[in-house]
Design a protein around this motif. Structure first.
Motif, PDB file in Angstrom:
ATOM      1  N   LYS A 110      -2.878  13.515   9.649  1.00 55.57           N
ATOM      2  CA  LYS A 110      -3.993  13.664   9.056  1.00 55.57           C
ATOM      3  C   LYS A 110      -3.598  14.384   7.639  1.00 55.57           C
ATOM      4  CE  LYS A 110      -6.776  14.367  12.951  1.00 55.57           C
ATOM      5  NZ  LYS A 110      -7.610  14.931  13.974  1.00 55.57           N
ATOM      6  N   LYS A 111      -2.793  13.877   6.786  1.00 53.08           N
ATOM      7  CA  LYS A 111      -2.334  14.215   5.514  1.00 53.08           C
ATOM      8  C   LYS A 111      -1.914  15.592   5.479  1.00 53.08           C
ATOM      9  CE  LYS A 111      -5.339  10.896   3.064  1.00 53.08           C
ATOM     10  NZ  LYS A 111      -6.408  10.618   1.920  1.00 53.08           N
ATOM     11  N   LYS A 112      -1.671  16.056   6.497  1.00 57.86           N
ATOM     12  CA  LYS A 112      -0.758  17.622   6.466  1.00 57.86           C
ATOM     13  C   LYS A 112       0.764  17.372   6.128  1.00 57.86           C
ATOM     14  CE  LYS A 112      -3.889  19.711   9.840  1.00 57.86           C
ATOM     15  NZ  LYS A 112      -4.062  20.494  10.940  1.00 57.86           N
ATOM     16  N   LEU A 113       1.421  16.283   6.495  1.00 54.65           N
ATOM     17  CA  LEU A 113       2.727  15.874   5.943  1.00 54.65           C
ATOM     18  C   LEU A 113       2.603  15.027   4.949  1.00 54.65           C
ATOM     19  CD1 LEU A 113       5.691  16.470   6.446  1.00 54.65           C
ATOM     20  CD2 LEU A 113       5.681  14.811   8.509  1.00 54.65           C
ATOM     21  N   THR A 114       3.139  15.254   3.800  1.00 56.96           N
ATOM     22  CA  THR A 114       2.938  14.342   2.754  1.00 56.96           C
ATOM     23  C   THR A 114       4.218  14.590   1.926  1.00 56.96           C
ATOM     24  OG1 THR A 114       2.084  16.095   1.238  1.00 56.96           O
ATOM     25  CG2 THR A 114       0.374  14.681   2.449  1.00 56.96           C
ATOM     26  N   GLY A 115       4.456  13.414   0.976  1.00 56.27           N
ATOM     27  CA  GLY A 115       5.619  13.360   0.130  1.00 56.27           C
ATOM     28  C   GLY A 115       6.115  11.827   0.170  1.00 56.27           C
ATOM     29  N   ASN A 116       7.544  11.808  -0.072  1.00 55.45           N
ATOM     30  CA  ASN A 116       7.972  10.354  -0.080  1.00 55.45           C
ATOM     31  C   ASN A 116       9.441  10.433   0.107  1.00 55.45           C
ATOM     32  OD1 ASN A 116       9.852  10.643  -2.561  1.00 55.45           O
ATOM     33  ND2 ASN A 116       7.858  11.726  -3.245  1.00 55.45           N
ATOM     34  N   LYS A 158       0.798  -1.333  -0.047  1.00 57.69           N
ATOM     35  CA  LYS A 158       0.022  -0.114  -0.012  1.00 57.69           C
ATOM     36  C   LYS A 158       0.989   1.330  -0.145  1.00 57.69           C
ATOM     37  CE  LYS A 158      -3.897   2.202   2.335  1.00 57.69           C
ATOM     38  NZ  LYS A 158      -4.703   2.293   3.767  1.00 57.69           N
ATOM     39  N   ARG A 159       1.978   1.191   0.697  1.00 56.32           N
ATOM     40  CA  ARG A 159       2.787   2.305   0.806  1.00 56.32           C
ATOM     41  C   ARG A 159       4.184   2.356   0.244  1.00 56.32           C
ATOM     42  NH1 ARG A 159      -0.527   6.535   2.576  1.00 56.32           N
ATOM     43  NH2 ARG A 159      -1.722   6.084   3.976  1.00 56.32           N
ATOM     44  N   TRP A 160       4.602   0.999   0.004  1.00 52.85           N
ATOM     45  CA  TRP A 160       5.890   0.862  -0.598  1.00 52.85           C
ATOM     46  C   TRP A 160       5.903   0.792  -2.197  1.00 52.85           C
ATOM     47  CZ3 TRP A 160      10.494   1.887   2.114  1.00 52.85           C
ATOM     48  CH2 TRP A 160      10.169   1.997   3.537  1.00 52.85           C
ATOM     49  N   TYR A 161       7.079   1.219  -2.697  1.00 52.79           N
ATOM     50  CA  TYR A 161       6.978   1.046  -4.219  1.00 52.79           C
ATOM     51  C   TYR A 161       8.684   0.685  -4.528  1.00 52.79           C
ATOM     52  CZ  TYR A 161       2.437   3.281  -5.382  1.00 52.79           C
ATOM     53  OH  TYR A 161       1.289   3.350  -5.620  1.00 52.79           O
ATOM     54  N   TYR A 162       8.797  -0.151  -5.256  1.00 49.27           N
ATOM     55  CA  TYR A 162      10.244  -0.320  -5.940  1.00 49.27           C
ATOM     56  C   TYR A 162      10.527   0.720  -7.022  1.00 49.27           C
ATOM     57  CZ  TYR A 162       9.325  -5.151  -4.149  1.00 49.27           C
ATOM     58  OH  TYR A 162       9.093  -6.264  -3.469  1.00 49.27           O
ATOM     59  N   THR A 163      11.735   1.374  -6.568  1.00 45.10           N
ATOM     60  CA  THR A 163      11.777   2.598  -7.671  1.00 45.10           C
ATOM     61  C   THR A 163      13.033   2.473  -8.234  1.00 45.10           C
ATOM     62  OG1 THR A 163      12.958   3.797  -5.612  1.00 45.10           O
ATOM     63  CG2 THR A 163      10.540   3.921  -6.112  1.00 45.10           C
ATOM     64  N   LEU A 164      13.039   3.057  -9.427  1.00 40.83           N
ATOM     65  CA  LEU A 164      14.316   3.503 -10.306  1.00 40.83           C
ATOM     66  C   LEU A 164      14.294   5.041 -10.291  1.00 40.83           C
ATOM     67  CD1 LEU A 164      16.905   2.859 -11.954  1.00 40.83           C
ATOM     68  CD2 LEU A 164      15.454   2.588 -13.725  1.00 40.83           C
ATOM     69  N   GLN A 165      15.402   5.840  -9.732  1.00 44.55           N
ATOM     70  CA  GLN A 165      15.401   7.219  -9.689  1.00 44.55           C
ATOM     71  C   GLN A 165      16.457   7.735 -10.075  1.00 44.55           C
ATOM     72  OE1 GLN A 165      14.021   9.966  -6.042  1.00 44.55           O
ATOM     73  NE2 GLN A 165      16.487   9.426  -5.781  1.00 44.55           N
ATOM     74  N   LEU A 186      18.706   2.560  -7.160  1.00 44.87           N
ATOM     75  CA  LEU A 186      17.680   1.507  -7.364  1.00 44.87           C
ATOM     76  C   LEU A 186      17.454   1.161  -5.744  1.00 44.87           C
ATOM     77  CD1 LEU A 186      15.926  -0.572  -9.079  1.00 44.87           C
ATOM     78  CD2 LEU A 186      17.928  -2.055  -8.742  1.00 44.87           C
ATOM     79  N   GLY A 187      16.168   1.387  -5.533  1.00 46.31           N
ATOM     80  CA  GLY A 187      15.590   0.980  -4.217  1.00 46.31           C
ATOM     81  C   GLY A 187      14.202   0.985  -4.034  1.00 46.31           C
ATOM     82  N   MET A 188      13.843   1.371  -2.712  1.00 47.82           N
ATOM     83  CA  MET A 188      12.267   1.392  -2.630  1.00 47.82           C
ATOM     84  C   MET A 188      11.762   2.887  -1.987  1.00 47.82           C
ATOM     85  SD  MET A 188      11.408  -2.221  -1.078  1.00 47.82           S
ATOM     86  CE  MET A 188       9.712  -1.903  -1.326  1.00 47.82           C
ATOM     87  N   ALA A 189      10.738   3.138  -2.195  1.00 45.32           N
ATOM     88  CA  ALA A 189      10.046   4.297  -1.932  1.00 45.32           C
ATOM     89  C   ALA A 189       9.007   4.174  -0.976  1.00 45.32           C
ATOM     90  CB  ALA A 189       9.873   5.495  -2.961  1.00 45.32           C
ATOM     91  N   TYR A 190       8.788   5.063   0.287  1.00 50.92           N
ATOM     92  CA  TYR A 190       7.683   4.998   1.012  1.00 50.92           C
ATOM     93  C   TYR A 190       6.820   6.470   0.982  1.00 50.92           C
ATOM     94  CZ  TYR A 190       5.011   4.985   5.430  1.00 50.92           C
ATOM     95  OH  TYR A 190       4.073   4.839   6.261  1.00 50.92           O
ATOM     96  N   ASN A 191       5.767   6.130   0.741  1.00 49.66           N
ATOM     97  CA  ASN A 191       4.729   7.295   0.480  1.00 49.66           C
ATOM     98  C   ASN A 191       4.273   7.756   1.945  1.00 49.66           C
ATOM     99  OD1 ASN A 191       4.930   7.471  -2.296  1.00 49.66           O
ATOM    100  ND2 ASN A 191       2.805   6.397  -2.650  1.00 49.66           N
ATOM    101  N   VAL A 192       4.496   9.227   2.011  1.00 49.20           N
ATOM    102  CA  VAL A 192       4.187   9.493   3.321  1.00 49.20           C
ATOM    103  C   VAL A 192       2.856  10.452   3.597  1.00 49.20           C
ATOM    104  CG1 VAL A 192       5.008  11.265   5.280  1.00 49.20           C
ATOM    105  CG2 VAL A 192       6.723   9.918   4.108  1.00 49.20           C
TER     106      VAL A 192
END
Length: 415
Positions: free
Chosen positions: A291-297, A242-249, A281-287
């Motif tokens: 109450k969604k006032k602090l968002t990002g990754n 739900k929150r984690w993605y495999y990423t290529l940045q 190459l790693g993993m990203a977490y969606n923040v």
């Protein structure tokens, strides 16, 4: 005549008296046959049934006609109608045998409304069928319906544009040069993000910053750059949970033009001097916190490749390259975080943390922008940018730490 006979018999049923018990079965069978015959007549559509028979089946009523004919010297000859004579004869027999069954009289019926004496023959409709006409088939009225099929749009575009007037502080060992001053700054941030709502995300952000300043203490340069940045961040993600993605940045960064220090003719930075490219190459977490006032990754990359290019070979040692070399390759690990915190309705904090280590050297950048919105178009920004890089020459006063700060007031527009 069969119908007349059966009707007369049915009318006389109430007058039948039973004799010995042995005769009861015969009488019962006889009555059942008459009732069966009556049922057949009642359920059969006879077009020539005479309506005068109703007197035999209506509640027993005393009519004048049977008595008049029975007491007349000429008897039934008074009427030449065979049906009337037979009905009157049957009714007279009932009057004489069972007068106790009478419930009504003709005088009472006349007083109540009378009997229509003209009703001799049933009313028959002379219906003439015309030629059968084919039904008119009306074609349904159809109107063309325009069906609009919209292809799903998985792209979201955003942008921030600002023109700021600022007070700027730069430490004397800032790696791109510059000095503390008052200046003007233009900032453009554009984003194009793809999300197919299933498993794939692709985020792209382009940051452009260009600031100019004038300094009375500088007799060599009429204008110098106080801020100069071209940075493209592109991240492709494949959902793992739900929150984690495999990423290529990928992060690519350079600047527009030359950078100077006050009263110094040396060029300390320029377009493609340096040019930095980081692939990880790693993993990203969606923040999504508070109450969604602090968002990002937050992106964690245990495998990262760092490429650095310096077009001006004379600047190679200044950016951690060996003298006379244009290119530096490093393999290590990296960490990036892009967060936005809506502290209050009109106060926002944007922070970007970038860290890379080759396990021989480390480079850390932490950009912080505090925005104070007075209205939709007027804002003030406080920018604080500490930086650590032990791959460059150590400064005698600040060591490997560098700092940049400015406060600005100006126009802002977002979409």
């Amino acid at each position: 005549m069969n119908k007349l006979f059966i009707s007369s018999l049915l009318a006389l049923l109430p007058c039948v008296s039973f004799g010995a018990p042995s005769d009861s079965l015969i009488v019962k069978q006889y009555m059942d046959s008459l009732y069966k015959c009556k049922e057949v007549i009642d359920n059969t559509d006879y077009p020539d049934v005479d309506a005068r028979y109703y007197r035999l089946f209506a509640p027993p009523t005393f009519y004048h006609s049977p008595a008049s004919k029975g007491l007349s010297f000429r008897g039934a000859s008074l009427s030449g109608d065979e049906v009337d004579n037979a009905i009157d004869k049957a009714l007279l027999s009932m009057y004489l045998r069972r007068p106790d069954l009478l419930e009504n009289s003709e005088n009472h019926l006349t007083a109540s409304g009378g009997v229509d004496g003209n009703l001799v023959q049933p009313i028959k409709q002379d219906v003439v069928l015309a030629d059968k006409v084919d039904p008119i088939i009306e074609d349904p009225v159809t109107e063309p319906v325009e069906v609009l099929v919209t292809k799903p749009n998985f792209w979201v575009f955003k942008g921030d544009y600002s023109l700021q007037f600022l007070q700027n502080y730069i430490s004397s060992n800032w790696y791109k040069g510059g000095e503390s001053n008052y200046s003007m700054l233009g900032i453009v941030t554009m984003e194009a993000n793809y999300n197919n709502k299933q498993k794939v995300k692709w985020d792209n952000k382009l940051e452009l910053k260009m600031g100019f300043m004038t300094s009375r203490s500088d007799s060599l340069h009429r204008f110098k750059t106080s801020e100069d940045l071209i940075r493209l961040t592109s991240k492709l993600g494949l959902q793992a949970s739900k929150r984690w993605y495999y990423t290529l940045q990928m992060i690519a960064e350079t600047q527009f033009t030359k950078g100077y220090k006050s009263n110094d003719p040396m060029v300390y930075s320029d377009f493609l001097s340096p040019f930095k490219l980081n692939l990880s190459l790693g993993m990203a977490y969606n923040v999504e916190w508070f109450k969604k006032k602090l968002t990002g990754n937050i992106n964690i990359s245990p495998i990262a490749y760092n490429f650095r290019y310096v077009d001006r070979v004379a600047l190679a040692p200044y950016f951690g390259l060996k003298e006379g070399r244009h290119v530096l390759h490093d393999i290590g690990s990296s960490l990036t975080a892009d967060l936005t915190w809506q502290i209050a309705e009109n106060i926002k904090w944007k922070t970007r943390l970038y860290a890379f280590t080759s396990y021989k050297r480390a480079e850390i950048e932490w950009e912080n922008t505090f925005s104070f919105m007075f209205n939709k178009y007027i804002s003030a920004n406080l920018f604080v940018y500490p930086r650590f890089d032990d791959g460059v020459t150590r400064d005698g006063h600040h060591g490997y730490f560098q700092l940049k700060e400015y406060f600005s007031l100006g126009f802002n527009y977002s979409f």
